[in-house]
Design an enzyme around this catalytic site. Sequence first.
Site, PDB file in Angstrom:
ATOM      1  N   HIS A 163       0.035  -6.448  -3.303  1.00  0.00           N
ATOM      2  CA  HIS A 163      -0.288  -7.166  -2.069  1.00  0.00           C
ATOM      3  C   HIS A 163      -1.542  -8.031  -2.248  1.00  0.00           C
ATOM      4  CE1 HIS A 163      -1.415  -6.756   2.477  1.00  0.00           C
ATOM      5  NE2 HIS A 163      -0.845  -7.908   2.217  1.00  0.00           N
ATOM      6  N   ASN A 203      -3.484  -3.863   6.523  1.00  0.00           N
ATOM      7  CA  ASN A 203      -2.928  -4.325   7.797  1.00  0.00           C
ATOM      8  C   ASN A 203      -2.871  -3.250   8.865  1.00  0.00           C
ATOM      9  OD1 ASN A 203      -2.529  -7.128   7.519  1.00  0.00           O
ATOM     10  ND2 ASN A 203      -1.059  -6.648   5.905  1.00  0.00           N
ATOM     11  N   GLU A 225      -4.052  -5.132  -3.185  1.00  0.00           N
ATOM     12  CA  GLU A 225      -3.731  -3.759  -2.776  1.00  0.00           C
ATOM     13  C   GLU A 225      -2.475  -3.362  -3.570  1.00  0.00           C
ATOM     14  OE1 GLU A 225      -2.727  -3.539   1.427  1.00  0.00           O
ATOM     15  OE2 GLU A 225      -4.017  -1.809   1.725  1.00  0.00           O
ATOM     16  N   SER A 248       3.429  -7.150   3.399  1.00  0.00           N
ATOM     17  CA  SER A 248       2.206  -6.745   4.105  1.00  0.00           C
ATOM     18  C   SER A 248       2.356  -5.377   4.733  1.00  0.00           C
ATOM     19  CB  SER A 248       1.922  -7.717   5.249  1.00  0.00           C
ATOM     20  OG  SER A 248       1.848  -9.024   4.779  1.00  0.00           O
TER      21      SER A 248
END
Length: 282
Positions: A140, A190, A152, A119
């Site tokens: 991701h 994130n 991602e 992450s």
Amino acid sequence: MPIERVGVIGAGTMGNGIAHVFARSGFQVTLCDVEQRFLDRALETIGGNLDREVAKGKTSAEDKAAALKRIVPALQRSQLANCDFVIEAATEKFQVKAEIFRDLDRICRTEVLLASNTSSISITRLAAVTKRPAKIIGMHFFNPVPVMKLVEVIRGLATEQETLDTVRDLALKLDKIPVEVNDAPGFVSNRVLMPLLNEAMYAVMEGVATVESVDEVFKLGMAHPMGPLALADFIGLDVCLDIMRVMQEGLGDPKYRPCPLLIKMVDAGWLGKKSGRGFYRY
Ligand SMILES: NC(=O)c1ccc[n+]([C@@H]2O[C@H](COP(=O)([O-])OP(=O)(O)OC[C@H]3O[C@@H](n4cnc5c(N)ncnc54)[C@H](O)[C@@H]3O)[C@@H](O)[C@H]2O)c1
């Protein structure tokens, strides 16, 4: 090289979802974790999630059985030696992932791409522990993996274009939508999401509002399908804390300081949905 056999390391929240979507799309999957009970739990979760897809008419009972059959649980990493692609979804700690990448570099054929579902941890740094940095990439997924469309795709400093193209194609084969970003702590998702969740925790800690009120504000006022504290519970409070720490260290800005309430809850073993207690009880 065609990708037929996929290795997944880590059979937790994300690993079981990743194994699920690869198996559902016809790939052979070797799912690897450190203890048999984690593998058993993952297979049970995948079975239950596939049942839900059957009930909703998204898949047939035959396809469910075939998908489950494609997943082979493994306790030894050497069982990944015949894989054409490996994705790591283990605990969000650099040392844990670095050890796995060093080992995969030794076990897997030199042309095999190695991805991380991290992450927040630097793909460039993970790539540097291997002898194949051009073949290391971030892939991701989002939770719950079988449902969320986004992948991602993170390009490390040394990641070559061919690696990127292959992973983009792979995401499309899984019926996901890849979005490319460059390597930076927390990437895009994130870096933007976690400070929101962290700030919501400060609001609760400081008595600005209750957990329920904070979540209602976001559901009703911002049309979020889930409030930030319910989302934090769903992600896992330990995962949220690890991500905040990676961003605090990597970006050096005090605004990424993890909320003391989050630290306290993780210390208490209140990890959110997966442990039965977080901001809510499950
Ligand atoms: N939870 C989320 O919403 C979410 C979303 C996107 C990405 N991620 C990332 O995915 C990764 C996994 O997160 P998670 O939520 O699934 O965590 P989790 O705690 O649910 O699962 C992690 C699993 O990895 C296993 N593991 C730990 N060390 C290992 C090793 N050396 N070899 C093999 N297995 C090992 C653990 O036994 C556990 O089963 C993390 O990098 C996290 O940041 C999480």
